[in-house]
Design an enzyme around this catalytic site. Sequence first.
Site, PDB file in Angstrom:
ATOM      1  N   LYS A 186       0.025 -15.391 -11.330  1.00 32.29           N
ATOM      2  CA  LYS A 186      -1.233 -14.693 -11.536  1.00 32.29           C
ATOM      3  C   LYS A 186      -2.345 -15.659 -11.931  1.00 32.29           C
ATOM      4  CE  LYS A 186       0.332 -10.766 -10.331  1.00 32.29           C
ATOM      5  NZ  LYS A 186      -0.118 -10.162  -9.054  1.00 32.29           N
ATOM      6  N   SER A 212      -3.610 -10.049 -12.745  1.00 35.81           N
ATOM      7  CA  SER A 212      -3.034  -9.343 -13.890  1.00 35.81           C
ATOM      8  C   SER A 212      -3.532 -10.002 -15.165  1.00 35.81           C
ATOM      9  CB  SER A 212      -1.506  -9.417 -13.837  1.00 35.81           C
ATOM     10  OG  SER A 212      -0.927  -9.093 -15.089  1.00 35.81           O
ATOM     11  N   SER A 272       0.790  -1.238   0.000  1.00 35.17           N
ATOM     12  CA  SER A 272       0.000   0.000   0.000  1.00 35.17           C
ATOM     13  C   SER A 272       0.817   1.282   0.000  1.00 35.17           C
ATOM     14  CB  SER A 272      -0.916   0.001   1.233  1.00 35.17           C
ATOM     15  OG  SER A 272      -0.181  -0.303   2.405  1.00 35.17           O
ATOM     16  N   ILE A 332      -0.894   1.021  -7.368  1.00 34.41           N
ATOM     17  CA  ILE A 332      -2.318   0.729  -7.213  1.00 34.41           C
ATOM     18  C   ILE A 332      -2.710   0.611  -5.744  1.00 34.41           C
ATOM     19  CG2 ILE A 332      -4.106  -1.010  -7.639  1.00 34.41           C
ATOM     20  CD1 ILE A 332      -2.716  -1.613 -10.305  1.00 34.41           C
ATOM     21  N   GLY A 333      -1.895  -0.043  -4.936  1.00 35.04           N
ATOM     22  CA  GLY A 333      -2.230  -0.224  -3.525  1.00 35.04           C
ATOM     23  C   GLY A 333      -2.383   1.087  -2.786  1.00 35.04           C
ATOM     24  N   ASP A 340       2.885   2.225  -2.686  1.00 39.46           N
ATOM     25  CA  ASP A 340       3.153   2.653  -4.060  1.00 39.46           C
ATOM     26  C   ASP A 340       2.024   2.197  -4.968  1.00 39.46           C
ATOM     27  OD1 ASP A 340       5.889   3.922  -4.162  1.00 39.46           O
ATOM     28  OD2 ASP A 340       6.458   2.015  -3.257  1.00 39.46           O
ATOM     29  N   ASP A 362       7.469  -7.693   5.382  1.00 40.56           N
ATOM     30  CA  ASP A 362       8.100  -8.039   4.108  1.00 40.56           C
ATOM     31  C   ASP A 362       7.601  -9.427   3.715  1.00 40.56           C
ATOM     32  OD1 ASP A 362       9.667  -8.689   1.957  1.00 40.56           O
ATOM     33  OD2 ASP A 362      11.582  -8.221   2.918  1.00 40.56           O
ATOM     34  N   TYR A 419       6.091 -15.133 -13.196  1.00 40.37           N
ATOM     35  CA  TYR A 419       5.136 -14.077 -12.842  1.00 40.37           C
ATOM     36  C   TYR A 419       3.740 -14.418 -13.361  1.00 40.37           C
ATOM     37  CZ  TYR A 419       2.728  -9.588 -12.936  1.00 40.37           C
ATOM     38  OH  TYR A 419       1.803  -8.587 -12.784  1.00 40.37           O
TER      39      TYR A 419
END
Length: 292
Positions: free
Chosen positions: A180, A163, A33, A37-38, A35, A83, A176
Amino acid sequence: MAKGCAAHLLPLVMPDRTPLSVKYGKWAVVTGSTDGIGKEYAKELAKRGLNIVLISRSIDKLNKIASEIEQEFNVEVKVIQADFSKGQIVFDHITKELENIEIGILINNVGMQYLYPMYITEVPESTVWDLVNVNVGATTHMTKVVLPGMQKRKRGAIVNVSSSAELQPMPLLAVYAATKSYIKSFTEALRIEYEEDNITVQHLFPLFVNTKMNAFSYKLQETTLFVPDAKMYATNAVNTLGMVDHSTGYWAHGIQHFFMRLPPIWIRTLIGEFMTHSFRSDYFSKKGFKVE
């Protein structure tokens, strides 16, 4: 297609829907949260009157965003430093910090991307495990943390941010894209498991958004109609919550998605390969290296 259009158009003509805080609860948790979109999703929820729990790695960024939200929207904000790449060990602390908070909405936004498109043999081993821990582990375990409370109260919403990479295999972004695909499958199964508990489970699958995650290509660092900035995307995405189970989250992405799904998967995979090679070239050109 009709539901998707309604999700984007109805809030414009019927803006006074039941407030999210009344429908789901007064607190929202947003992972990743600080950076992109978050961050903007957290601000948009705060704008609509929800108290916010921010979860991310950097305590300095967390405190900065928390201060901004408190001052701008006059809501309560709690921060939790975590983290997610560390895996299971972070969740005891998160669970304890959320223990006495009635969470109405969980936004599983935290995600990790390759530094740039690369062949699997080039991907560092640590990056492979970070991708699994962040993209798969965090969404799965955060869901397990909040679900018992939502079940007890018979209301709540879980939004899992995936995504468009899930729509087909993605050569040079293989791990990646596979993570998704997991998010999509997990979300759809979860919705059926908890439909009797009045819990909304939404699957978001944006296309390209102008964020740092896509910094490997200059083409994706310019805000356009089809590559919105994070604020534009989040505003549209929040409007779809409770309206549709599946959404790209942004109206122009919905148009792209409609046409993307027309070709068979093998053609979409070839198109994906062409794109990732192009982005790989962008990255190496920026670094002044010859692409391989």
